[in-house]
Write a protein that holds these residues in place. Sequence first.
Motif, PDB file in Angstrom:
ATOM      1  N   VAL A  35       1.771 -15.157  35.361  1.00 38.52           N
ATOM      2  CA  VAL A  35       0.066 -14.930  34.678  1.00 38.52           C
ATOM      3  C   VAL A  35       0.176 -15.061  33.184  1.00 38.52           C
ATOM      4  CG1 VAL A  35      -1.722 -13.573  34.505  1.00 38.52           C
ATOM      5  CG2 VAL A  35      -0.626 -13.692  36.754  1.00 38.52           C
ATOM      6  N   GLY A  36       1.280 -14.671  32.409  1.00 37.62           N
ATOM      7  CA  GLY A  36       1.135 -14.349  31.155  1.00 37.62           C
ATOM      8  C   GLY A  36       2.386 -14.938  30.414  1.00 37.62           C
ATOM      9  N   PRO A  37       2.680 -16.430  30.541  1.00 36.58           N
ATOM     10  CA  PRO A  37       3.640 -16.859  29.891  1.00 36.58           C
ATOM     11  C   PRO A  37       3.179 -17.236  28.350  1.00 36.58           C
ATOM     12  CG  PRO A  37       2.849 -18.616  31.062  1.00 36.58           C
ATOM     13  CD  PRO A  37       2.157 -17.364  31.517  1.00 36.58           C
ATOM     14  N   PHE A  38       3.075 -16.259  27.498  1.00 35.46           N
ATOM     15  CA  PHE A  38       2.661 -16.703  26.331  1.00 35.46           C
ATOM     16  C   PHE A  38       3.658 -16.051  25.213  1.00 35.46           C
ATOM     17  CE2 PHE A  38      -1.340 -16.808  28.748  1.00 35.46           C
ATOM     18  CZ  PHE A  38      -2.258 -17.838  27.824  1.00 35.46           C
ATOM     19  N   GLY A  39       4.355 -16.761  24.373  1.00 33.65           N
ATOM     20  CA  GLY A  39       5.146 -16.360  23.564  1.00 33.65           C
ATOM     21  C   GLY A  39       6.408 -15.567  24.210  1.00 33.65           C
ATOM     22  N   ILE A  89      -8.410 -18.025  25.016  1.00 35.07           N
ATOM     23  CA  ILE A  89      -9.040 -19.589  24.301  1.00 35.07           C
ATOM     24  C   ILE A  89      -8.310 -19.687  22.928  1.00 35.07           C
ATOM     25  CG2 ILE A  89     -10.948 -20.474  23.120  1.00 35.07           C
ATOM     26  CD1 ILE A  89     -12.937 -18.865  25.220  1.00 35.07           C
ATOM     27  N   VAL A  90      -7.987 -18.853  22.273  1.00 35.76           N
ATOM     28  CA  VAL A  90      -7.406 -18.949  20.872  1.00 35.76           C
ATOM     29  C   VAL A  90      -5.998 -19.444  21.157  1.00 35.76           C
ATOM     30  CG1 VAL A  90      -6.488 -17.814  18.776  1.00 35.76           C
ATOM     31  CG2 VAL A  90      -9.084 -17.385  19.612  1.00 35.76           C
ATOM     32  N   ASP A  91      -5.431 -18.795  22.111  1.00 37.51           N
ATOM     33  CA  ASP A  91      -4.014 -19.113  22.417  1.00 37.51           C
ATOM     34  C   ASP A  91      -3.733 -20.003  23.573  1.00 37.51           C
ATOM     35  OD1 ASP A  91      -3.221 -17.473  20.132  1.00 37.51           O
ATOM     36  OD2 ASP A  91      -2.828 -15.626  21.681  1.00 37.51           O
ATOM     37  N   VAL A  92      -4.806 -20.790  24.256  1.00 35.74           N
ATOM     38  CA  VAL A  92      -4.575 -21.705  25.414  1.00 35.74           C
ATOM     39  C   VAL A  92      -3.454 -22.523  25.332  1.00 35.74           C
ATOM     40  CG1 VAL A  92      -6.178 -23.557  24.509  1.00 35.74           C
ATOM     41  CG2 VAL A  92      -5.978 -22.622  27.243  1.00 35.74           C
ATOM     42  N   GLY A  93      -3.251 -23.059  24.144  1.00 35.62           N
ATOM     43  CA  GLY A  93      -2.014 -24.018  24.018  1.00 35.62           C
ATOM     44  C   GLY A  93      -0.848 -23.443  23.961  1.00 35.62           C
ATOM     45  N   ASP A  94      -0.431 -22.069  24.008  1.00 38.44           N
ATOM     46  CA  ASP A  94       0.634 -21.369  23.656  1.00 38.44           C
ATOM     47  C   ASP A  94       1.174 -21.004  25.100  1.00 38.44           C
ATOM     48  OD1 ASP A  94       0.310 -21.651  20.956  1.00 38.44           O
ATOM     49  OD2 ASP A  94      -0.351 -19.434  20.764  1.00 38.44           O
ATOM     50  N   ALA A  95       0.526 -21.229  26.153  1.00 37.20           N
ATOM     51  CA  ALA A  95       1.034 -20.799  27.319  1.00 37.20           C
ATOM     52  C   ALA A  95       2.036 -22.106  27.840  1.00 37.20           C
ATOM     53  CB  ALA A  95      -0.034 -20.684  28.434  1.00 37.20           C
ATOM     54  N   ASP A  96       3.125 -21.682  28.716  1.00 34.80           N
ATOM     55  CA  ASP A  96       4.185 -22.571  29.109  1.00 34.80           C
ATOM     56  C   ASP A  96       4.297 -22.414  30.495  1.00 34.80           C
ATOM     57  OD1 ASP A  96       5.999 -24.576  29.155  1.00 34.80           O
ATOM     58  OD2 ASP A  96       7.804 -23.154  28.744  1.00 34.80           O
ATOM     59  N   PRO A  97       3.789 -23.109  31.328  1.00 43.62           N
ATOM     60  CA  PRO A  97       3.089 -24.640  31.069  1.00 43.62           C
ATOM     61  C   PRO A  97       1.737 -24.238  30.451  1.00 43.62           C
ATOM     62  CG  PRO A  97       3.121 -24.355  33.419  1.00 43.62           C
ATOM     63  CD  PRO A  97       4.016 -23.090  32.846  1.00 43.62           C
ATOM     64  N   VAL A  98       1.054 -25.186  29.688  1.00 40.41           N
ATOM     65  CA  VAL A  98      -0.426 -25.078  29.374  1.00 40.41           C
ATOM     66  C   VAL A  98      -1.314 -24.949  30.410  1.00 40.41           C
ATOM     67  CG1 VAL A  98      -2.013 -26.444  27.736  1.00 40.41           C
ATOM     68  CG2 VAL A  98       0.170 -26.696  26.986  1.00 40.41           C
ATOM     69  N   GLY A  99      -1.241 -25.535  31.377  1.00 44.31           N
ATOM     70  CA  GLY A  99      -2.215 -25.444  32.635  1.00 44.31           C
ATOM     71  C   GLY A  99      -2.354 -23.913  32.940  1.00 44.31           C
ATOM     72  N   VAL A 100      -1.332 -22.863  32.749  1.00 43.96           N
ATOM     73  CA  VAL A 100      -1.576 -21.626  32.808  1.00 43.96           C
ATOM     74  C   VAL A 100      -2.734 -21.117  31.717  1.00 43.96           C
ATOM     75  CG1 VAL A 100      -0.417 -19.582  33.046  1.00 43.96           C
ATOM     76  CG2 VAL A 100       0.533 -21.455  34.115  1.00 43.96           C
ATOM     77  N   GLY A 101      -2.268 -21.567  30.614  1.00 43.38           N
ATOM     78  CA  GLY A 101      -3.377 -21.038  29.668  1.00 43.38           C
ATOM     79  C   GLY A 101      -4.580 -21.378  29.945  1.00 43.38           C
ATOM     80  N   VAL A 102      -4.981 -22.775  30.426  1.00 41.74           N
ATOM     81  CA  VAL A 102      -6.236 -23.099  30.690  1.00 41.74           C
ATOM     82  C   VAL A 102      -6.812 -22.362  31.946  1.00 41.74           C
ATOM     83  CG1 VAL A 102      -7.518 -25.037  31.547  1.00 41.74           C
ATOM     84  CG2 VAL A 102      -5.662 -25.448  29.735  1.00 41.74           C
ATOM     85  N   PHE A 103      -5.903 -22.273  32.878  1.00 38.61           N
ATOM     86  CA  PHE A 103      -6.465 -21.316  34.119  1.00 38.61           C
ATOM     87  C   PHE A 103      -7.121 -20.112  33.874  1.00 38.61           C
ATOM     88  CE2 PHE A 103      -5.701 -18.455  37.817  1.00 38.61           C
ATOM     89  CZ  PHE A 103      -6.638 -18.723  38.581  1.00 38.61           C
ATOM     90  N   ASP A 104      -6.103 -19.478  32.857  1.00 39.25           N
ATOM     91  CA  ASP A 104      -6.282 -18.091  32.471  1.00 39.25           C
ATOM     92  C   ASP A 104      -7.642 -17.767  31.733  1.00 39.25           C
ATOM     93  OD1 ASP A 104      -3.831 -17.059  33.732  1.00 39.25           O
ATOM     94  OD2 ASP A 104      -2.921 -16.865  31.648  1.00 39.25           O
ATOM     95  N   ALA A 105      -7.949 -18.804  30.688  1.00 36.36           N
ATOM     96  CA  ALA A 105      -9.193 -18.721  29.931  1.00 36.36           C
ATOM     97  C   ALA A 105     -10.080 -19.053  30.908  1.00 36.36           C
ATOM     98  CB  ALA A 105      -9.127 -19.817  28.871  1.00 36.36           C
ATOM     99  N   VAL A 106     -10.187 -19.786  31.752  1.00 36.92           N
ATOM    100  CA  VAL A 106     -11.479 -20.224  32.637  1.00 36.92           C
ATOM    101  C   VAL A 106     -11.647 -19.067  33.624  1.00 36.92           C
ATOM    102  CG1 VAL A 106     -12.253 -21.849  34.363  1.00 36.92           C
ATOM    103  CG2 VAL A 106     -11.109 -22.844  32.356  1.00 36.92           C
TER     104      VAL A 106
END
Length: 128
Positions: A35-39, A89-106
């Motif tokens: 769920v949280g692969p940011f940083g 939304i601010v960090d959407v591109g920082d997730a790895d993979p990016v799709g997780v970031g998009v899914f989380d934001a939505v």
Amino acid sequence: MQRDTVGLALRILGVLQLAQGALMVIAPHEFYDLVGPFGAYNDHYIRDVSTFYLALGVVMLLAAGRPRWRPAVLAFAALQVGLHTINHIVDVGDADPVGVGVFDAVSLAALTALYVWLFRRSEQEVIA
């Protein structure tokens, strides 16, 4: 017999909050991977944040049986998840993979909308 939609929703959402908080405590690395692969990974911060989810889950379950509590609990949840959504939304591109970031934001935006709807409905129930 009138259906208690808000009470049922609070019970379901409260259990989900407790489940998420428990996962964060019991398996922080798995939570990070799913769920949280940011940083950088930090199990301490994940467990710190879990305390919010655990507390909110308990309060939601309590509010399910206390209609007067519902508007305040749902307003708080909508505000917190709304702010959480902005952060994602601010960090959407920082997730790895990016799709997780998009899914989380939505998904967080959808959850915010649900909390706002439940808040409005709970206010109508208290007034009625």
